[in-house]
Design a protein around this motif. Structure first.
Motif, PDB file in Angstrom:
ATOM      1  N   TRP A 146      -8.461  47.354   7.910  1.00 25.56           N
ATOM      2  CA  TRP A 146      -9.155  46.544   6.917  1.00 25.56           C
ATOM      3  C   TRP A 146      -8.741  45.073   7.016  1.00 25.56           C
ATOM      4  O   TRP A 146      -9.575  44.168   6.952  1.00 25.56           O
ATOM      5  CB  TRP A 146      -8.856  47.081   5.530  1.00 25.56           C
ATOM      6  N   LEU A 147      -7.428  44.838   7.207  1.00 27.59           N
ATOM      7  CA  LEU A 147      -6.930  43.471   7.222  1.00 27.59           C
ATOM      8  C   LEU A 147      -7.113  42.774   8.571  1.00 27.59           C
ATOM      9  O   LEU A 147      -7.473  41.600   8.621  1.00 27.59           O
ATOM     10  CB  LEU A 147      -5.449  43.452   6.841  1.00 27.59           C
ATOM     11  N   LYS A 148      -6.859  43.481   9.665  1.00 29.56           N
ATOM     12  CA  LYS A 148      -6.874  42.852  10.983  1.00 29.56           C
ATOM     13  C   LYS A 148      -8.081  43.230  11.830  1.00 29.56           C
ATOM     14  O   LYS A 148      -8.537  42.448  12.641  1.00 29.56           O
ATOM     15  CB  LYS A 148      -5.599  43.201  11.769  1.00 29.56           C
ATOM     16  N   GLY A 149      -8.554  44.462  11.727  1.00 31.62           N
ATOM     17  CA  GLY A 149      -9.716  44.888  12.499  1.00 31.62           C
ATOM     18  C   GLY A 149      -9.437  45.233  13.941  1.00 31.62           C
ATOM     19  O   GLY A 149     -10.360  45.463  14.705  1.00 31.62           O
ATOM     20  N   SER A 150      -8.181  45.299  14.329  1.00 33.91           N
ATOM     21  CA  SER A 150      -7.834  45.596  15.714  1.00 33.91           C
ATOM     22  C   SER A 150      -7.539  47.083  15.864  1.00 33.91           C
ATOM     23  O   SER A 150      -6.703  47.636  15.161  1.00 33.91           O
ATOM     24  CB  SER A 150      -6.613  44.778  16.132  1.00 33.91           C
ATOM     25  N   LEU A 151      -8.218  47.729  16.793  1.00 38.45           N
ATOM     26  CA  LEU A 151      -8.036  49.154  17.008  1.00 38.45           C
ATOM     27  C   LEU A 151      -6.639  49.465  17.521  1.00 38.45           C
ATOM     28  O   LEU A 151      -5.958  50.351  17.007  1.00 38.45           O
ATOM     29  CB  LEU A 151      -9.089  49.678  17.983  1.00 38.45           C
ATOM     30  N   VAL A 152      -6.189  48.731  18.515  1.00 40.42           N
ATOM     31  CA  VAL A 152      -4.884  48.989  19.107  1.00 40.42           C
ATOM     32  C   VAL A 152      -3.780  48.736  18.088  1.00 40.42           C
ATOM     33  O   VAL A 152      -2.844  49.533  17.954  1.00 40.42           O
ATOM     34  CB  VAL A 152      -4.676  48.127  20.371  1.00 40.42           C
ATOM     35  N   LEU A 153      -3.881  47.656  17.357  1.00 41.39           N
ATOM     36  CA  LEU A 153      -2.869  47.343  16.345  1.00 41.39           C
ATOM     37  C   LEU A 153      -2.854  48.413  15.257  1.00 41.39           C
ATOM     38  O   LEU A 153      -1.778  48.818  14.806  1.00 41.39           O
ATOM     39  CB  LEU A 153      -3.135  45.966  15.744  1.00 41.39           C
ATOM     40  N   SER A 154      -4.008  48.894  14.837  1.00 39.87           N
ATOM     41  CA  SER A 154      -4.069  49.933  13.814  1.00 39.87           C
ATOM     42  C   SER A 154      -3.389  51.214  14.280  1.00 39.87           C
ATOM     43  O   SER A 154      -2.649  51.844  13.524  1.00 39.87           O
ATOM     44  CB  SER A 154      -5.519  50.241  13.453  1.00 39.87           C
ATOM     45  N   VAL A 155      -3.628  51.592  15.515  1.00 42.60           N
ATOM     46  CA  VAL A 155      -2.995  52.799  16.048  1.00 42.60           C
ATOM     47  C   VAL A 155      -1.487  52.619  16.128  1.00 42.60           C
ATOM     48  O   VAL A 155      -0.718  53.514  15.734  1.00 42.60           O
ATOM     49  CB  VAL A 155      -3.593  53.155  17.428  1.00 42.60           C
ATOM     50  N   LEU A 156      -1.037  51.466  16.617  1.00 42.41           N
ATOM     51  CA  LEU A 156       0.407  51.235  16.720  1.00 42.41           C
ATOM     52  C   LEU A 156       1.083  51.220  15.356  1.00 42.41           C
ATOM     53  O   LEU A 156       2.162  51.796  15.185  1.00 42.41           O
ATOM     54  CB  LEU A 156       0.673  49.919  17.462  1.00 42.41           C
ATOM     55  N   VAL A 157       0.467  50.586  14.379  1.00 43.60           N
ATOM     56  CA  VAL A 157       1.033  50.537  13.032  1.00 43.60           C
ATOM     57  C   VAL A 157       1.098  51.930  12.422  1.00 43.60           C
ATOM     58  O   VAL A 157       2.096  52.311  11.803  1.00 43.60           O
ATOM     59  CB  VAL A 157       0.227  49.570  12.132  1.00 43.60           C
ATOM     60  N   SER A 158       0.059  52.723  12.610  1.00 43.19           N
ATOM     61  CA  SER A 158       0.072  54.075  12.043  1.00 43.19           C
ATOM     62  C   SER A 158       1.120  54.951  12.725  1.00 43.19           C
ATOM     63  O   SER A 158       1.781  55.760  12.066  1.00 43.19           O
ATOM     64  CB  SER A 158      -1.305  54.717  12.152  1.00 43.19           C
ATOM     65  N   ILE A 159       1.308  54.796  14.029  1.00 42.45           N
ATOM     66  CA  ILE A 159       2.348  55.564  14.726  1.00 42.45           C
ATOM     67  C   ILE A 159       3.718  55.166  14.214  1.00 42.45           C
ATOM     68  O   ILE A 159       4.576  56.033  13.957  1.00 42.45           O
ATOM     69  CB  ILE A 159       2.240  55.348  16.251  1.00 42.45           C
ATOM     70  N   MET A 160       3.960  53.871  14.046  1.00 38.33           N
ATOM     71  CA  MET A 160       5.265  53.423  13.550  1.00 38.33           C
ATOM     72  C   MET A 160       5.508  53.891  12.124  1.00 38.33           C
ATOM     73  O   MET A 160       6.626  54.295  11.773  1.00 38.33           O
ATOM     74  CB  MET A 160       5.368  51.901  13.638  1.00 38.33           C
ATOM     75  N   ALA A 161       4.472  53.867  11.286  1.00 42.05           N
ATOM     76  CA  ALA A 161       4.631  54.314   9.902  1.00 42.05           C
ATOM     77  C   ALA A 161       4.925  55.811   9.833  1.00 42.05           C
ATOM     78  O   ALA A 161       5.819  56.246   9.091  1.00 42.05           O
ATOM     79  CB  ALA A 161       3.373  53.981   9.104  1.00 42.05           C
ATOM     80  N   ALA A 162       4.203  56.602  10.601  1.00 49.88           N
ATOM     81  CA  ALA A 162       4.464  58.048  10.614  1.00 49.88           C
ATOM     82  C   ALA A 162       5.843  58.340  11.170  1.00 49.88           C
ATOM     83  O   ALA A 162       6.559  59.226  10.661  1.00 49.88           O
ATOM     84  CB  ALA A 162       3.391  58.757  11.426  1.00 49.88           C
ATOM     85  N   PHE A 163       6.247  57.624  12.200  1.00 54.59           N
ATOM     86  CA  PHE A 163       7.584  57.822  12.771  1.00 54.59           C
ATOM     87  C   PHE A 163       8.657  57.485  11.751  1.00 54.59           C
ATOM     88  O   PHE A 163       9.664  58.199  11.638  1.00 54.59           O
ATOM     89  CB  PHE A 163       7.745  56.959  14.021  1.00 54.59           C
ATOM     90  N   ALA A 164       8.455  56.396  10.997  1.00 52.99           N
ATOM     91  CA  ALA A 164       9.434  56.015   9.973  1.00 52.99           C
ATOM     92  C   ALA A 164       9.557  57.087   8.900  1.00 52.99           C
ATOM     93  O   ALA A 164      10.663  57.412   8.453  1.00 52.99           O
ATOM     94  CB  ALA A 164       9.039  54.672   9.358  1.00 52.99           C
ATOM     95  N   VAL A 165       8.437  57.673   8.501  1.00 52.40           N
ATOM     96  CA  VAL A 165       8.480  58.733   7.490  1.00 52.40           C
ATOM     97  C   VAL A 165       9.198  59.958   8.038  1.00 52.40           C
ATOM     98  O   VAL A 165       9.969  60.613   7.328  1.00 52.40           O
ATOM     99  CB  VAL A 165       7.046  59.093   7.019  1.00 52.40           C
ATOM    100  N   LEU A 166       8.977  60.285   9.278  1.00 53.01           N
ATOM    101  CA  LEU A 166       9.638  61.449   9.866  1.00 53.01           C
ATOM    102  C   LEU A 166      11.140  61.250  10.035  1.00 53.01           C
ATOM    103  O   LEU A 166      11.892  62.220  10.038  1.00 53.01           O
ATOM    104  CB  LEU A 166       9.013  61.788  11.225  1.00 53.01           C
ATOM    105  N   GLN A 167      11.578  59.992  10.171  1.00 55.05           N
ATOM    106  CA  GLN A 167      13.004  59.721  10.325  1.00 55.05           C
ATOM    107  C   GLN A 167      13.752  59.731   9.001  1.00 55.05           C
ATOM    108  O   GLN A 167      14.965  59.879   8.986  1.00 55.05           O
ATOM    109  CB  GLN A 167      13.217  58.366  11.025  1.00 55.05           C
ATOM    110  N   ILE A 168      13.033  59.581   7.908  1.00 51.19           N
ATOM    111  CA  ILE A 168      13.674  59.546   6.573  1.00 51.19           C
ATOM    112  C   ILE A 168      13.979  60.956   6.117  1.00 51.19           C
ATOM    113  O   ILE A 168      13.349  61.891   6.319  1.00 51.19           O
ATOM    114  CB  ILE A 168      12.783  58.816   5.561  1.00 51.19           C
TER     115      ILE A 168
END
Length: 100
Positions: free
Chosen positions: A78-100
């Motif tokens: 919604w904010l950036k509109g970049s497909l690659v950036l959206s995928v990378l951000v979602s992977i990092m967010a899911a990884f962070a949740v799994l590490q907690i």
């Protein structure tokens, strides 16, 4: 060893050529406006198809990571509109949740 090299080279050719040939054939030719508009929506469609499939097939113990990844991808798209950036951000967010 020689047969593997031939096999890998053949797989590379049949994977790369269908992507290269349309690009070479369409270079310099104007696209109709309807086709341009259609092609602009493909990245969003592909991302949403991957996300919906991921939701349906996520493991029960990873539901929170899945939801956080979806929200992160949605907000970033919604904010950036970049497909690659959206995928990378979602992977990092899911990884962070799994590490907690």
């Amino acid at each position: 060893m020689k047969s593997y090299l031939l096999l890998i080279t053949g797989m590379m050719a049949v994977t790369y050529l269908p992507r290269l040939l349309p690009l070479l054939m369409m270079t310099g030719r104007p696209l109709p406006p309807v086709l341009k508009r259609f092609l602009q929506y493909i990245p969003y469609t592909a991302l949403s198809a991957l996300i919906i499939r991921g939701i349906m097939q996520s493991a029960p113990d990873m539901r929170l990571a899945t939801v956080v990844g979806i929200l992160a991808a949605g907000i970033c798209s919604w904010l950036k509109g970049s497909l690659v950036l959206s995928v990378l951000v979602s992977i990092m967010a899911a990884f962070a949740v799994l590490q907690i």
